[in-house]
Write a protein that holds these residues in place. Structure first.
Motif, PDB file in Angstrom:
ATOM      1  N   LYS A 189       9.328 -55.228  67.758  1.00  0.00           N
ATOM      2  CA  LYS A 189      10.530 -54.941  66.976  1.00  0.00           C
ATOM      3  C   LYS A 189      10.334 -55.307  65.507  1.00  0.00           C
ATOM      4  O   LYS A 189      10.849 -54.641  64.612  1.00  0.00           O
ATOM      5  N   LYS A 190       9.589 -56.392  65.260  1.00  0.00           N
ATOM      6  CA  LYS A 190       9.334 -56.831  63.882  1.00  0.00           C
ATOM      7  C   LYS A 190       8.163 -56.068  63.251  1.00  0.00           C
ATOM      8  O   LYS A 190       7.817 -56.287  62.096  1.00  0.00           O
ATOM      9  N   HIS A 191       7.553 -55.196  64.045  1.00  0.00           N
ATOM     10  CA  HIS A 191       6.413 -54.382  63.627  1.00  0.00           C
ATOM     11  C   HIS A 191       5.175 -55.227  63.302  1.00  0.00           C
ATOM     12  O   HIS A 191       4.320 -54.831  62.509  1.00  0.00           O
ATOM     13  N   ASN A 192       5.062 -56.375  63.938  1.00  0.00           N
ATOM     14  CA  ASN A 192       3.844 -57.179  63.860  1.00  0.00           C
ATOM     15  C   ASN A 192       2.974 -56.782  65.057  1.00  0.00           C
ATOM     16  O   ASN A 192       2.944 -57.450  66.088  1.00  0.00           O
ATOM     17  N   LEU A 193       2.273 -55.667  64.920  1.00  0.00           N
ATOM     18  CA  LEU A 193       1.683 -55.008  66.084  1.00  0.00           C
ATOM     19  C   LEU A 193       0.493 -55.777  66.662  1.00  0.00           C
ATOM     20  O   LEU A 193       0.319 -55.818  67.891  1.00  0.00           O
ATOM     21  N   ASP A 194      -0.330 -56.374  65.812  1.00  0.00           N
ATOM     22  CA  ASP A 194      -1.476 -57.135  66.334  1.00  0.00           C
ATOM     23  C   ASP A 194      -0.995 -58.347  67.126  1.00  0.00           C
ATOM     24  O   ASP A 194      -1.494 -58.636  68.217  1.00  0.00           O
ATOM     25  N   SER A 195      -0.036 -59.069  66.568  1.00  0.00           N
ATOM     26  CA  SER A 195       0.532 -60.221  67.266  1.00  0.00           C
ATOM     27  C   SER A 195       1.205 -59.788  68.567  1.00  0.00           C
ATOM     28  O   SER A 195       1.071 -60.445  69.602  1.00  0.00           O
TER      29      SER A 195
END
Length: 558
Positions: A189-195
């Motif tokens: 949702k936060k667009h922190n895709l690697d995490s």
């Protein structure tokens, strides 16, 4: 009789209830409350995965909320406090899942936490397990509301507790996997895709390592995580659509639960739309909607149904079936206005008084990004239909929400881009309506926004040469000390947060001038990276020494 019976249901008048309570001693009230708690526990059969239990639960939900609220008023034995806390937890889950009543859900979950604090059971395993579950559900509800910082805090605390519990009770590893999954969803949702991918992959690996890997619940959980990993592949630039599709098809094979299958079909539709297979996408969406209607029954105003309606609208718009698109988006808007009603805006929008002609329609819109998105799509449909006045109105309402969100949200870049796009479409509508002065106004406003954003970016860069480096060093030192003082090596989140901040510190070091504390910061970062993968017994002393040395550097720089 004290009871009034109507349509087969008995009730006691509110004033009579109050009189009866006032006639009781505290001991009698406590005794009767215990009876009520036991009675409700026997009647409350809600299970999230068994939607057949939802209708019965709805019938007694208000009774559950009332009784557990009274549990705070009396000195009950710990076992009954735990029973009341469990009921309040499940009432919160039901409120969020079945009826999208997020404010009520938060109330129930916070009440559950208050009851647990009252119990004062400390390290009791049942207490710890229940607290972890309550915090987990709080994290989910906060995410539904878009409160991502609160969601992260609740989930991280839940993960910390559940990891401790799982060391003694290995069966609780399933719950650790659930919270890792939820943290992954939050990062998506936060667009922190690697995490997000790291959290989800760890969740999937842990779930697959559990003994009962053939059980339906484990398969359903794995399917849910595969679904979210697919969402990560879709969100990447460029998207890996084939990988996402393969993961979603694997998820469908593993899961029989109606809600999960519907969600996976909905995501498959997104992928196939982007691949250009519109006919297949339409079939997936129809199947998803059919399953959701079966799941939610009479509750048609559900967020998941709205999501399918939005995708059906997007599909119709892509096919240039504008009338169908308008109907789907309008139904989506109606549902989302109902679901997000807790965020209703009133009075003044972004510091500007609302005109009388717009006030009623604007007030109907909660201040939520999901509302602004569907209003934007309705504006585009109206423009395509050459209904420029209608499109202009929709875009004005979208703009009002975005202005409010700009003031209160932390997701500034996404809101900034949405505001620019909205102004572009407002300018186009104004031109089509023949209002050149209005079109010029939006052009100037858009130019000013971009100029302001450029100045802020430049200012941020200049500040980072001095103060920003110090701030990042302080953050990094704090996390490093916490990591060094951990009592076990199982805190995955703590290590990942430290690694993320170390990467950010490296960026600030590169920006900072040589005469700043950049050299000492680089030495500190190198020391932490050298010892971060070592076991506690080896890493603790050198990391703490590095933190002490950095403290002296910070003091020297004031």
């Amino acid at each position: 009789s004290l009871l009034s019976v109507k349509e087969g249901k008995g009730s006691v008048h509110r004033l009579l209830q109050q009189a009866m309570r006032n006639c009781q001693t505290d001991e009698e009230s406590r005794h009767n409350l215990i009876i009520c708690i036991d009675a409700l526990r026997s009647l409350w059969t809600f299970k999230p995965e068994e939607f057949e239990s939802w209708k019965e639960a709805l019938q007694i939900l208000d009774h559950v909320k009332c009784v557990v609220a009274h549990a705070l008023e009396f000195e009950l034995d710990a076992i009954y406090i735990l029973k009341a806390a469990q009921l309040s937890l499940e009432a919160g889950v039901f409120s969020a899942m079945a009826v999208n009543a997020f404010v009520e859900a938060l109330t129930s979950l916070h009440l559950s936490l208050s009851l647990l604090e009252k119990a004062k059971l400390g390290r009791n395993s049942s207490f710890q397990r229940l607290k972890a579950e309550v915090l987990h559900e709080l994290g989910r509800v906060y995410r539904y509301q878009g409160s991502y910082n609160e969601s992260e805090r609740s989930l991280l605390e839940s993960l910390e507790i559940s990891q401790l519990v799982s060391r003694k009770d290995r069966s609780f590893r399933k719950f650790v996997a659930n919270t890792l999954h939820e943290l992954g969803v939050l990062e998506v949702k936060k667009h922190n895709l690697d995490s997000a991918a790291q959290f989800l992959q760890r969740s999937l690996e842990l779930r697959r390592s559990l003994k009962d890997t053939e059980s339906e619940s484990i398969n359903a959980s794995c399917a849910a995580t595969l679904h979210q990993l697919a969402a990560v592949h879709v969100a990447r630039k460029p998207p890996s659509l084939d990988k996402a599709k393969a993961l979603l098809q694997d998820a469908l094979k593993m899961c029989r639960q109606i809600g999960q299958r519907a969600a996976t079909l909905k995501q498959l539709a997104r992928v196939t739309i982007r691949q250009g297979n519109l006919e297949k996408a339409e079939v997936y969406l129809e199947q998803a909607l059919e399953l959701y209607l079966e799941l939610y029954g009479d509750n048609k105003l559900h967020i998941n149904i709205a999501s399918v309606k939005f995708q059906q609208g997007a599909l119709a718009l892509q096919r240039e079936q504008f009338d169908e698109a308008y109907l789907h988006f309008s139904e989506c808007l109606r549902i989302r206005r109902h679901v997000y009603a807790y965020a209703r805006q009133v009075g003044v929008i972004g510091g500007v008084e609302i005109s009388g002609t717009r006030k009623s329609s604007v007030n109907a819109n909660p201040v939520h990004l999901e509302i602004s998105v569907v209003l934007h799509e309705l504006g585009i449909v109206g423009f395509a239909q050459r209904r420029f006045s209608q499109a202009f109105q929709m875009l004005l309402e979208e703009r009002s929400i975005l202005e409010n969100l700009h003031e209160i949200t932390s997701h500034s870049n996404r809101i900034y881009q949405a505001r620019l796009t909205c102004l572009t479409w407002l300018r186009k509508c104004a031109k089509e309506l023949g209002d050149e002065s209005e079109a010029e106004k939006y052009t100037k406003e858009r130019t000013a926004m971009k100029k302001d954003a450029g100045l802020k970016a430049k200012e941020k860069h200049l500040v980072s040469e001095s103060v920003m480096l110090q701030h990042k060093v302080i953050d990094c030192r704090l996390l490093a000390r916490q990591f060094a003082l951990e009592k076990s090596d199982s805190n995955i989140v703590g290590k990942e947060k430290l690694l993320n901040v170390l990467n950010e510190l490296e960026e600030e070091i590169c920006l900072a001038p040589p005469e700043s504390m950049a050299r000492d910061a680089a030495h500190f970062r190198g020391t932490i990276m050298l010892w971060i993968d070592e076991p506690i017994s080896k890493r603790r002393v050198p990391i703490l020494k590095a933190c002490d040395s950095l403290r002296d550097t910070l003091r020297a720089h004031g």
